[in-house]
Write an enzyme that holds these catalytic residues in place. Structure first.
Site, PDB file in Angstrom:
ATOM      1  N   HIS B 515       0.834  -1.203   0.000  1.00 45.93           N
ATOM      2  CA  HIS B 515       0.000   0.000   0.000  1.00 45.93           C
ATOM      3  C   HIS B 515       0.869   1.253   0.000  1.00 45.93           C
ATOM      4  CE1 HIS B 515      -2.949  -2.866   2.262  1.00 45.93           C
ATOM      5  NE2 HIS B 515      -2.711  -3.243   1.029  1.00 45.93           N
ATOM      6  N   VAL B 516       1.547   1.445  -1.102  1.00 46.32           N
ATOM      7  CA  VAL B 516       2.379   2.637  -1.268  1.00 46.32           C
ATOM      8  C   VAL B 516       1.541   3.692  -1.978  1.00 46.32           C
ATOM      9  CG1 VAL B 516       4.574   1.453  -1.176  1.00 46.32           C
ATOM     10  CG2 VAL B 516       3.406   1.607  -3.354  1.00 46.32           C
TER      11      VAL B 516
END
Lengths: 253, 588
Positions: B515-516
């Site tokens: 989850h960048v």
């Protein structure tokens, strides 16, 4: 009907052009695959991208020399010793597994970013070694025997179990420094690959007879638990299955 | 030199979730669309066959579906004073490759962000006072709101067949769902998944303690489902080869199981695979995108002119393409000027592990998104007065499967090899579970993306450089939420508990989450954002950059539901606004 086509007109090369051009122009990371343009239904064959091939357990060593293989077997039978829970890592095929992995695409890190400059960083920045797995084993196994010759006047494989355990523990902790490779890094890759071999699908050479899966109770390559998911806190007593099935399902020769 | 191709109405870069959704909407509006994909064409039947997908070595260890770092990776450091070094093997996160993108090997957890998130800075200032947000946090509003986002969330859930239990329907509230969710125009398309033992035990305990557990919303469908595009999915079988794997059952939603099977058959769409985009081309004053240049698998360069350019790659490549194409001004952490690369954020993953003697969880039965959660400690669902931090996390038990190369829990202090190791491995394999708390990560001026000055990809382009560490805010939050989770864990009465609040520094080695987010964020103010609420690039009206790169910060939820919603929002902006006044910024 497929309209998959080479991309000469649309922005790529035809297959013929590609075959005639320098292989060095190929995108390394995508192997021999070539740029394609798709419209309508893409053509595919079932299983066409499923290249996992079972290894031949009985073949000669593919990467290790016989001496190296004997050393690796002497390591894996201490990392995973035989006891009432399972056979040893050696008898489970872990050395065969590692040999076949090193001879395959893992062995030279063909998928890994290997551009320099190579420099040591913080622990959080991860593995920065320029060495491939093949090099790590070749250097590490030779250095390990050098160490054993110097300190024990013997090769590693000829030492007793407790002596081997002590040396492995000192590699793990970094208390032994090897000549040509960081001892901790060498220990870590051997431990990782040994556990991979012990617990992976047996088609890769380790986990013979699904010994590790039987040991922990992992059912393996099953894919439908809809009838079981709501049976809570119950031993479901599955016999494991590998991607190749089970020995006792095969027709006797 | 690039060979110039005939122009097309629109070119879409990346055929994962965002790109496939937008391409399909544009094609349906009558545009001719070319989709350009860096990786191969992927198809369930040829890539994820049931006979071979259950292969932990291939998919989890050797990362078969992920982008090869040999092709492209990132460099990382914790602080600006360090020298960034390349991530040579994916650890902390797992970028994907090929059609479907990371959506092939994702877990399937599909939350909507809460209404407050879209105006987070305003919300916190209203509730806690104008000066309450510390300087180390660069929190922002998104420039949109719940009423604008809700229809797009609804569209994405219907596309993906998302399973779950609604709590807050427009027609009234109902029990059993997440009471903290924003008001929904409709229920989930498919009912909740059946639950294995560990989430059930957690939910029972949480309920006893007064919390309100709910089934984790999941885009692993619970029953046969045909989506609005006419594509049919099959029910999840809980095979436990899910996160890091492609789904062989057509149960896990991705662009290859929900969009591309119909999109590829439409006349005015063409997909080009194994073609990597090098840059966006612009006219001489940089106010108009003229197309893209890409390189095919034989190394030849092609220029694809287009009237509309949509960049919908993964967060990292969206930002790198903007930096290498000189779109916007690169962010400078000293002057804090510039927006490209600004407000990069991650996720703060915490957990509590529980070892039991008397339980059998059958941990191999699982799926990436099956499980139960509570939201009492998430985001601003609890009063932060006097706590010294903002944010929180989604607490849940989601058994993803237990293939044993990776899933071998043993208590701390257990040797990693030898007879003792083996005994402990056998004793704990089936009787250990974990409660996770996937918590927010709030943007900070020192966390940003830029081009690496040293390391280059195989085509000679600079790698993207991540400068990131957890802030004091996030570390305090991590400890707080983990303490709360530990209270629940204690009540479940395990033999032993191991609390693992996230601690610094950020470590690139162990997997945490993919989850960048951020780096090309959306907003109403061009001085602090790169795109407007339609994902349209400020000052380059025919260029749209879509994905989690647009998140100004990351709440305590998984991002994909919002990525999908933003894709529908961008498509809505193009079709219903931009095409009426082409070449202009959308002002409605």
């Amino acid at each position: 009907m497929s309209k998959t086509r080479d991309t000469a007109k649309a922005g790529g090369l035809t297959r013929r052009q590609l075959l005639g051009s320098s292989a060095a122009l190929l995108v390394g990371a995508s192997g021999t695959a070539r740029a394609l343009s798709y419209t309508d239904t893409p053509e595919w064959q079932p299983f066409s991208n499923i290249a996992a091939t079972p290894v031949d357990d009985d073949a000669d060593w593919q990467f290790f020399t016989p001496d190296e293989a004997a050393t690796v077997e002497a390591i894996v039978e201490r990392l995973i010793p035989a006891d009432d829970l399972s056979v040893s890592g050696k008898d489970a095929g872990c050395a065969v597994f590692i040999d076949r992995q090193l001879a395959g695409l893992y062995g030279d890190y063909e998928r890994r970013y290997m551009h320099g400059p190579f420099q040591a960083g913080t622990p959080q920045q991860g593995d920065q070694s320029p060495l491939t797995p093949q090099q790590r084993y070749r250097l590490g196994l030779a250095s390990l025997d050098d160490h054993c010759r110097n300190t024990q006047d013997a090769l590693f494989k000829d030492l007793g179990g407790e002596q081997r355990d002590a040396i492995l523990a000192q590699l793990e902790s970094g208390d032994i420094a090897l000549d040509d490779i960081d001892s901790v890094a060498f220990f870590e890759i051997v431990l990782q690959n040994t556990m991979e071999g012990f617990f992976a699908d047996p088609m890769y050479g380790g986990n013979r007879d699904m010994v590790a899966w039987k040991m922990v109770g992992f059912p393996g390559a099953r894919y439908d638990y809809r009838d079981y998911i709501e049976r809570h806190n119950e031993d479901l007593a599955f016999e494991p299955v590998s991607i190749q099935g089970r020995g006792d399902w095969s027709t006797p020769a | 030199m690039a060979t110039k191709l005939p122009r097309t109405d629109a070119v879409v870069v990346g055929l994962g979730w965002a790109g496939a959704i937008i391409a399909n909407e544009l094609v349906d509006a009558g545009l001719s669309v070319v989709g350009v994909e860096r990786g191969p064409w992927r198809d369930t039947a040829k890539d994820f066959n049931i006979a071979s997908v259950t292969d932990e070595l291939r998919y989890a260890q050797r990362q078969e579906l992920m982008l090869r770092t040999a092709q492209n990776t990132i460099t990382m450091r914790n602080t600006p004073s360090q020298t960034a070094l390349p991530m040579r093997q994916w650890g902390s996160f797992h970028p994907g490759n090929g059609t479907g993108g990371a959506g092939n090997h994702w877990a399937g957890i599909t939350f909507r962000f809460q209404p407050e998130e879209f105006r987070l800075r305003s919300h916190l200032e209203e509730r806690y006072g104008a000066g309450s947000i510390p300087d180390e946090l660069s929190l922002q509003d998104w420039g949109t709101d719940w009423n604008e986002m809700e229809p797009h969330y609804d569209a994405f859930e219907k596309l993906a067949g998302t399973s779950g239990r609604a709590a807050n329907l427009a027609r009234g509230r109902q029990a059993g769902g997440n009471p903290f969710e924003g008001v929904r125009s409709s229920d989930y398309p498919t009912p909740p998944l059946k639950q294995p033992y560990s989430p059930t035990l957690f939910a029972d305990t949480a309920r006893e303690m007064g919390y309100q557990p709910f089934p984790v919303p999941s885009s692993l469908v619970s029953e046969t489902y045909t989506n609005p595009l006419g594509v049919t999915m099959g029910p999840c079988t809980f095979c436990g080869f899910c996160t890091n794997y492609g789904c062989a059952n057509y149960s896990k939603a991705s662009s290859i199981t929900t969009v591309l099977p119909t999109l590829i058959r439409k006349d005015n769409f063409e997909a080009r695979t194994l073609c990597e985009v090098l840059r966006v081309t612009t006219d001489s004053d940089g106010r108009r995108a003229t197309g893209i240049v890409y390189v095919d698998s034989a190394g030849r360069q092609w220029e694809q002119p287009a009237d509309i350019v949509v960049i919908a790659a993964f967060t990292f490549e969206n930002v790198r393409l903007m930096l290498t194409s000189n779109i916007g001004e690169a962010y400078d952490p000293i002057t804090r000027r510039g927006t490209t690369g600004r407000n990069y954020a991650y996720q703060t993953a915490n957990s509590v592990q529980l070892f039991f003697d008397d339980k059998n969880f059958n941990p191999f039965i699982g799926a990436g998104a099956v499980g139960m959660g509570i939201d009492e400690f998430n985001n601003d669902n609890f009063d932060h007065s006097g706590l010294g931090f903002f944010g929180g996390g989604s607490t849940r038990v989601t058994p993803i499967g237990a293939a044993p190369i990776n899933s071998r829990p043993t208590p701390p202090g257990t040797p990693r090899w030898g007879s003792q190791w083996k005994r402990s491995t056998v004793d704990n394999y089936a009787s250990t579970m974990s409660i996770g708390c996937e918590a927010s990560n709030y943007a900070s001026p020192n966390n940003y993306l830029s081009l690496d000055p040293t390391y280059r990809d195989r085509l000679g382009r600079p790698l993207l450089r991540i400068t990131f560490d957890f802030t004091d805010n996030d570390l305090k939050m991590a400890q707080y939420v983990t303490d709360k989770v530990t209270e629940i864990a204690k009540r479940m009465n395990p033999r032993q508990m191991v609390a693992k609040p996230r601690t610094g520094p950020w470590d690139g080695r162990p997997y945490q989450s993919s989850h960048v987010v951020g780096g090309f964020v959306m907003g109403a103010d061009p001085s602090h954002s790169s795109v407007n609420k339609y994902l349209q690039v400020w000052d380059v009206p025919n260029l749209f950059v879509v994905g989690a790169s647009a998140f100004p910060q990351n709440p305590g939820y998984n991002p994909t539901g919002t990525v999908g919603a933003l894709a529908f929002k961008a498509a809505d902006g193009i079709v219903n606004h931009y095409l009426r006044r082409p070449g202009e910024m959308i002002t409605t």
